[in-house]
Write an enzyme that holds these catalytic residues in place. Structure first.
Site, PDB file in Angstrom:
ATOM      1  N   LYS A   1      -5.999   8.296  18.732  1.00  0.00           N
ATOM      2  CA  LYS A   1      -6.008   8.795  17.349  1.00  0.00           C
ATOM      3  C   LYS A   1      -7.402   8.612  16.735  1.00  0.00           C
ATOM      4  O   LYS A   1      -7.885   9.481  15.996  1.00  0.00           O
ATOM      5  CB  LYS A   1      -4.939   8.060  16.524  1.00  0.00           C
TER       6      LYS A   1
ATOM      7  N   ASN B   1      -9.949  11.138  14.628  1.00  0.00           N
ATOM      8  CA  ASN B   1     -10.447  10.788  13.297  1.00  0.00           C
ATOM      9  C   ASN B   1     -11.968  10.590  13.267  1.00  0.00           C
ATOM     10  O   ASN B   1     -12.616  10.948  12.281  1.00  0.00           O
ATOM     11  CB  ASN B   1      -9.781   9.502  12.785  1.00  0.00           C
TER      12      ASN B   1
ATOM     13  N   GLY C   1       0.889  -1.170   0.000  1.00  0.00           N
ATOM     14  CA  GLY C   1       0.000   0.000   0.000  1.00  0.00           C
ATOM     15  C   GLY C   1       0.917   1.205   0.000  1.00  0.00           C
ATOM     16  O   GLY C   1       1.295   1.711   1.059  1.00  0.00           O
ATOM     17  N   ALA C   2       1.317   1.613  -1.195  1.00  0.00           N
ATOM     18  CA  ALA C   2       2.351   2.652  -1.282  1.00  0.00           C
ATOM     19  C   ALA C   2       1.770   3.936  -1.843  1.00  0.00           C
ATOM     20  O   ALA C   2       2.277   4.502  -2.798  1.00  0.00           O
ATOM     21  CB  ALA C   2       3.507   2.139  -2.138  1.00  0.00           C
ATOM     22  N   GLY C   3       0.653   4.375  -1.259  1.00  0.00           N
ATOM     23  CA  GLY C   3       0.086   5.680  -1.619  1.00  0.00           C
ATOM     24  C   GLY C   3       0.885   6.762  -0.907  1.00  0.00           C
ATOM     25  O   GLY C   3       2.122   6.689  -0.811  1.00  0.00           O
ATOM     26  N   ALA C   4       0.173   7.757  -0.384  1.00  0.00           N
ATOM     27  CA  ALA C   4       0.841   8.891   0.236  1.00  0.00           C
ATOM     28  C   ALA C   4       1.686   8.456   1.445  1.00  0.00           C
ATOM     29  O   ALA C   4       2.896   8.685   1.505  1.00  0.00           O
ATOM     30  CB  ALA C   4      -0.210   9.913   0.665  1.00  0.00           C
TER      31      ALA C   4
ATOM     32  N   ALA D   1       1.020  12.717   4.927  1.00  0.00           N
ATOM     33  CA  ALA D   1       1.592  12.715   3.576  1.00  0.00           C
ATOM     34  C   ALA D   1       0.481  12.948   2.577  1.00  0.00           C
ATOM     35  O   ALA D   1      -0.694  12.712   2.866  1.00  0.00           O
ATOM     36  CB  ALA D   1       2.270  11.374   3.293  1.00  0.00           C
TER      37      ALA D   1
END
Ligand SMILES: NC(=O)C1=CN([C@@H]2O[C@H](COP(=O)(O)OP(=O)(O)OC[C@H]3O[C@@H](n4cnc5c(N)ncnc54)[C@H](OP(=O)(O)O)[C@@H]3O)[C@@H](O)[C@H]2O)C=CC1
Ligand SMILES: CC(C)(CO)C(=O)C(=O)O
Length: 310
Positions: free
Chosen positions: A188, A192, A8-11, A132
């Protein structure tokens, strides 16, 4: 060599992968977004920070193209795609009995559904305050500072936790071992589960939401239900502390100018992580016999919005 995959290499996966690669770790990006993979392999990953823009060479591929086995797999898909990713990596033989699977995703319940594929002793959980963004395929936007807290999902000490934290910290990611990662996760999730859906429904930035004089009254039922559920599940969180954490995001110099990630998902016509936030609070509430009408309603409101694009 310690072999690492960012699944999972998104932001966010891009941020973690880039930091590790810049510290000479053996790291590969795994994703399902073909244009993103092609761009990274052809032209490298373009990274824009507050002070510079540069290109980083890093390998990227689909899960089915993986030919190696990993010591560490950092899961950073959106939560609803994590099972598909883990299953694909398991089917291709990239996961051994000693591979550490580290979920750094936002939300609740990850260790439970991931344990269908690997035992909980192989699952590690982390919470991150890094952020990110993506400006397009292969184009990362990295601003601000953050940190990472990490622990094995069953709370047991493990040499692998020390190794993971060392590798992340050496790469400049400000990582430490948590002695209660569920406390960090619930804290967290409090932020959210209030800001992400409310700013999405209202089409507001975090600061604009906070400017409303009755914002505190508005968020109180969501937060009270969360506190009741978290405490009944054995994680002692305090309403006032979580409220302070949420309100600390309102100023412009904090997160005030930002739209939460759920707003961005919705604007980009993508599904949101609502079922892992308010939806999961409501699900735990059902199991425990705790009423969560506000979190139920918020979950339905976001699902109705998602239907516009489904
Ligand atoms: N971004 C942040 O600042 C933070 C995010 N997180 C958490 O990290 C996890 C990952 O989030 P994040 O990195 O923001 O997610 P992104 O939306 O940036 O990336 C997730 C995946 O979405 C797909 N994708 C993203 N943009 C596009 C596009 N334009 N077209 C097609 N596919 C696209 C990619 O794969 P695929 O097609 O396989 O879905 C990508 O791997 C989440 O759990 C999030 O809550 C936690 C802290 C901060
Ligand atoms: C910035 C913040 C804290 C807002 O809730 C976040 O985590 C998100 O956008 O998902």
């Amino acid at each position: 060599m310690y072999k690492i995959a960012i699944a999972g290499a998104g932001a966010m996966g891009g941020r973690i992968g880039a930091y590790l690669k810049q510290n000479d770790e053996d790291v590969v990006l795994i994703d399902r977004w073909q244009d993103h993979i092609d761009e990274i392999n052809k032209n490298g990953m373009e990274i824009q920070t507050e002070t510079e823009t540069y290109t980083l060479e890093i390998r990227a591929m689909q899960p089915e193209e993986v030919k190696e086995k990993f010591d560490l797999i950092i899961l950073l898909t959106k939560a609803m795609y994590a099972e598909d990713m883990l299953k694909a990596l398991k089917d291709i033989g990239a996961i051994t009995e000693s591979t550490a699977i580290l979920s750094m995703m936002n939300g609740l319940g990850h260790a439970d559904y991931l344990s269908k594929y690997v035992p909980k002793s192989q699952i590690f959980l982390a919470v991150t305050m890094w952020t990110a963004g993506l400006r397009g395929p292969g184009q990362l936007l990295l601003e601000g500072k953050g940190g990472i807290e990490c622990q094995r999902s069953d709370g047991q000490p493990d040499e692998r936790t020390e190794r993971i934290v060392q590798v992340l910290d050496n790469a400049g990611l400000n990582a430490k071992i948590s002695d209660d990662v569920f406390f960090s996760i619930w804290s967290k999730v409090a932020v959210n589960s209030v800001l992400n859906p409310l700013c999405t429904i209202l089409d507001k930035t975090i600061g604009e939401f906070g400017e409303y004089e009755d914002a505190r009254e508005m968020l109180t039922p969501i937060l009270k239900e969360l506190v009741a559920v978290a405490n009944a599940r054995g994680t002692n969180v305090v309403f006032e502390t979580l409220l302070a954490k949420i309100e600390a995001t309102y100023p412009n110099e904090a997160q005030g100018l930002h739209h939460p990630s759920m707003h961005q998902d919705y604007t980009n016509k993508r599904l949101t992580e609502i079922d892992y936030l308010n939806g999961q609070i409501a699900k735990y509430g059902d199991e425990l016999g705790i009423e969560t009408p506000t979190n139920d309603l918020i979950t339905h409101l976001i699902h109705q919005l998602e239907m516009k694009y489904a």
